[in-house]
Design an enzyme around this catalytic site. Structure first.
Site, PDB file in Angstrom:
ATOM      1  CE  LYS A 321      -3.293  -0.598  -0.302  1.00 51.55           C
ATOM      2  NZ  LYS A 321      -4.147  -1.197  -1.633  1.00 51.55           N
ATOM      3  NE  ARG A 416      -0.168   5.923   1.745  1.00 51.24           N
ATOM      4  CZ  ARG A 416      -1.104   5.674   1.183  1.00 51.24           C
ATOM      5  NH1 ARG A 416      -1.371   4.451   0.917  1.00 51.24           N
ATOM      6  NH2 ARG A 416      -2.257   6.432   1.192  1.00 51.24           N
ATOM      7  CB  SER A 424      -3.925   2.783   2.434  1.00 53.18           C
ATOM      8  OG  SER A 424      -3.884   1.933   1.104  1.00 53.18           O
TER       9      SER A 424
HETATM   10  N1  PPS Z   1       1.930   8.434  -7.166  1.00 59.80           N
HETATM   11  C1  PPS Z   1       1.328   8.475  -6.181  1.00 59.80           C
HETATM   12  N2  PPS Z   1       1.150   9.519  -5.464  1.00 59.80           N
HETATM   13  C2  PPS Z   1       0.291   9.455  -4.264  1.00 59.80           C
HETATM   14  N3  PPS Z   1      -0.515   8.142  -3.866  1.00 59.80           N
HETATM   15  C3  PPS Z   1      -0.054   6.980  -4.529  1.00 59.80           C
HETATM   16  C4  PPS Z   1       0.551   7.078  -5.923  1.00 59.80           C
HETATM   17  N4  PPS Z   1       0.688   5.955  -6.423  1.00 59.80           N
HETATM   18  C5  PPS Z   1       0.040   5.134  -5.589  1.00 59.80           C
HETATM   19  N5  PPS Z   1      -0.558   5.854  -4.355  1.00 59.80           N
HETATM   20  C6  PPS Z   1      -1.307   5.200  -3.418  1.00 59.80           C
HETATM   21  O1  PPS Z   1      -0.773   3.926  -3.037  1.00 59.80           O
HETATM   22  C7  PPS Z   1      -1.672   3.028  -2.469  1.00 59.80           C
HETATM   23  C8  PPS Z   1      -1.711   1.843  -3.226  1.00 59.80           C
HETATM   24  O2  PPS Z   1      -0.381   1.293  -3.104  1.00 59.80           O
HETATM   25  P1  PPS Z   1      -0.120  -0.180  -3.800  1.00 59.80           P
HETATM   26  O3  PPS Z   1       0.025  -0.061  -5.025  1.00 59.80           O
HETATM   27  O4  PPS Z   1       1.501  -0.525  -3.223  1.00 59.80           O
HETATM   28  O5  PPS Z   1      -0.688  -1.150  -3.164  1.00 59.80           O
HETATM   29  S1  PPS Z   1      -0.916  -2.762  -3.077  1.00 59.80           S
HETATM   30  O6  PPS Z   1       0.028  -3.148  -1.922  1.00 59.80           O
HETATM   31  O7  PPS Z   1      -0.156  -3.389  -4.411  1.00 59.80           O
HETATM   32  O8  PPS Z   1      -2.209  -3.311  -2.906  1.00 59.80           O
HETATM   33  C9  PPS Z   1      -3.020   3.668  -2.941  1.00 59.80           C
HETATM   34  O9  PPS Z   1      -3.405   4.611  -1.565  1.00 59.80           O
HETATM   35  P2  PPS Z   1      -4.904   4.463  -0.986  1.00 59.80           P
HETATM   36  O10 PPS Z   1      -5.549   5.288  -2.182  1.00 59.80           O
HETATM   37  O11 PPS Z   1      -4.706   5.355   0.132  1.00 59.80           O
HETATM   38  O12 PPS Z   1      -5.466   3.255  -0.650  1.00 59.80           O
HETATM   39  C10 PPS Z   1      -2.751   4.875  -4.011  1.00 59.80           C
HETATM   40  O13 PPS Z   1      -3.595   5.993  -3.869  1.00 59.80           O
END
Ligand code: PPS
Length: 595
Positions: A321, A416, A424
């Site tokens: 996440k 993060r 999240s």
């Molecule tokens: N560039 C950028 N900027 C800000 N936030 C971002 C970005 N890329 C991914 N996100 C946020 O990262 C969350 C998803 O993380 P992952 O893809 O690692 O999730 S997973 O573990 O694969 O399910 C998910 O967080 P939440 O929306 O809070 O759930 C995404 O919104």
């Protein structure tokens, strides 16, 4: 043998294609389909912005009456080729030189050589035996024939001198052309004769790719009739101006400007086309006749170099996440990165085959099935990798497997704010939406519980295992990690945010040269993503590349966290975060809960 189907232009191997059809999927949670179920592709960037030519485009007879101009004595500098001309502001756009007269040379010798050699000179099968076969996907698709003397890859990593370039007869004909331009042969990175059949048109386009910015493009008409061949160039698609390119006249073209050709002559138009650099800084190889090259849209590799790239070349380890999906999708936009068959293989944790008597070789074989290993074997300039965000947490299991199966892979960790990360994760795991598979992978342990209830249970869990900021990894592993279940995601809500403890073994085993740590909060804007990716490409040994899609992936909308819970978690994480910044030797950052 060579299939130049325009729809499959992104990956071209001399023997096979991978269709570039799959746009990256933005899953909203952990997926778990089989390795063979997803589509693979090199990202759909092409070395020209031409829309795929479905078939040869017909020349427009009405163009014959367009007024004709003579190329001016302008100077085209590399500064004029920084961006596509049509993207410049209007005032700058109209000032950029589009083409320029660079002198005259006698082409009688080249004409004679072509007429003596006949059709055989242009045949691919002949070139593959006595010279070297090269693909130019769009031009091949339009039926434009070629005789190649010098060719480089799109990223100017290397340049190949073909056997025919070293043929004394061709040398005697080509070197005077270079001399007339005052260009040393070592500066020439592409040099070929192109024969465009009658009735064919190359639609307005500009060339793209790293090489365009660093090279000058010269046309030398060998067989032509300026009255019947309409060459146009302009600051934009709708403002093309016709120029005469007469036989023997060296003309420099700003190939960042839109240009087009309509052959309304009853014969093939033949041009010598060359590109040269201002410095001879690129590695050059002289190829023997019949040498085999393997190409993708942007890379060229020698058959003799097959298998020289480890597969996978990179692993995104986590944290869950924290933007791992985005990072992977951004990486896959690099033309030299080939996505894995699945993004999250999980092979090194819960998908690991458990049959007895399996050797490391058996596991390697199974693991490689998640990647396009055979294709990468042929194209070692390209690389692939996977992203399984749970690897970071489970180093006790995963790290020894990485050592055996991907010992030289570059490791990427994106972190993060742990408070935001936890929330999240809770939102994903308790999301009522999702496929049966996704729900199984998320686990059902937190369903029906509030975030606060899960936090409370996790706090007690951490306390029971006596987890504290200065403990060593062994204690963390024995007490906490070993009690974590594998196979579903409803666990370690807070433990996954204890980054320093998780990173410790990875850093000890691989060091900072092999492991890069970055922060999701540093990817908050288009420019910020580009900057971060620039560092990642450099770390992976990839040439610079501007990605197009910088949107956040795998996002989810949910209500803000309760302020008291946020404060409680922030206080809990503060000493752990301090530890993290210390081991990473980075400035402390004020991590906000919803970043
Ligand atoms: N560039 C950028 N900027 C800000 N936030 C971002 C970005 N890329 C991914 N996100 C946020 O990262 C969350 C998803 O993380 P992952 O893809 O690692 O999730 S997973 O573990 O694969 O399910 C998910 O967080 P939440 O929306 O809070 O759930 C995404 O919104």
């Amino acid at each position: 043998m060579v299939n130049c189907n325009a729809r499959n232009r992104d990956v071209i191997s001399l023997s096979k294609h991978v269709a570039a059809t799959a746009s990256p999927k933005t899953s909203t949670s952990t997926s778990s389909s089989s390795p063979s179920s997803s589509t693979s592709s090199f990202p759909s960037s092409s070395s020209s912005n031409l829309s795929p030519p479905p078939s040869a485009v017909q020349a427009s007879p009405s163009f014959v009456s367009l007024p004709r101009m003579v190329p001016p004595n302008a100077t085209i500098t590399l500064g004029h080729k920084g961006v596509p001309v049509h993207e410049l502001p209007e005032e700058a756009r109209v000032r950029v030189p589009l083409c320029s007269a660079r002198g005259k040379v006698c082409v009688a010798g080249i004409k004679r050589k072509l007429s003596d050699g006949g059709a055989k000179l242009w045949q691919e099968e002949n070139a593959e035996k006595t010279n070297v076969g090269i693909l130019r996907p769009s031009h091949d698709a339009w039926g434009i024939k070629k005789i190649v003397f010098i060719y480089c890859d799109d990223f100017l990593r290397r340049c190949f001198e073909m056997p025919w370039f070293h043929d004394p007869e061709w040398q005697a004909l080509l070197l005077p052309v270079f001399q007339a331009l005052n260009v040393a042969p070592r500066m020439v990175v592409r040099c070929l004769l192109a024969s465009m059949p009658p009735g064919i048109a190359i639609p307005p386009h500009h060339d793209t790719g790293y090489w365009v910015h660093y090279s000058h493009r010269i046309h030398l008409p060998i067989e032509t009739d300026p009255a019947r061949i309409v060459f146009r160039v302009g600051p934009s698609k709708d403002r093309l101006q016709r120029y005469d390119l007469p036989e023997g006249c060296l003309v420099e073209l700003n190939n960042q400007a839109k240009h087009s050709v309509d052959n309304l002559w009853d014969r093939s138009r033949v041009h010598l086309i060359l590109d040269y650099l201002e410095k001879d800084s690129i590695e050059r190889s002289i190829l023997p006749p019949g040498a085999k090259l393997h190409q993708t849209r942007r890379s060229i590799d020698l058959e003799s170099e097959h298998g020289s790239r480890p597969c996978p070349s990179f692993l995104i380890l986590g944290a869950q996440k924290s933007g791992t999906t985005s990072l992977y999708e951004y990486l896959c936009q690099h033309p030299l990165v080939l996505r894995a068959r699945r993004r999250e293989t999980h092979y090194l944790d819960w998908r690991w085959r458990r049959e007895e008597h399996l050797t490391w070789e058996d596991h390697r074989e199974t693991y490689l099935r998640f990647f396009h290993a055979a294709l990468l074997n042929e194209n070692p300039s390209c690389m692939t990798g996977e992203s399984t965000p749970s690897y970071l947490l489970h180093s006790d299991i995963v790290l020894p497997r990485v050592r055996k199966l991907a010992p030289t892979a570059k490791l990427l960790v994106i972190l993060r704010c742990p408070v935001a990360r936890a929330y999240s994760q809770y939102q994903m795991v308790t999301d009522p939406e999702g496929s049966v598979e996704q729900k199984k992978a998320r686990g059902s342990h937190w369903l029906g519980k509030s975030f606060e209830e899960v936090v409370e249970a996790e706090m007690q869990d951490l306390e029971r295992h006596r987890v504290h900021p200065t403990m060593n990894y062994q204690e963390f592993k024995d007490g906490y990690l070993s009690s974590r279940p594998l196979g579903h995601g409803s666990h370690s809500l807070l433990g996954r945010g204890l980054y320093a403890l998780q990173l410790q073994p990875w850093l000890e085993a691989f060091g900072r040269d092999q492991l890069m740590v970055m922060f999701m909060e540093d990817m908050a804007s288009h420019n910020a993503v580009q900057a971060q990716l620039g560092k990642v490409f450099d770390f992976l040994g990839l040439p610079p590349h501007s990605i197009i899609d910088t949107h956040a992936k795998n996002t989810r909308a949910y209500t803000p966290m309760d302020e008291r819970t946020k404060a409680r978690l922030s206080a809990f994480y503060a000493p752990f975060n301090q530890q993290l910044f210390q081991i990473l030797n980075v400035h402390e950052r004020r991590w906000e809960a919803r970043e």
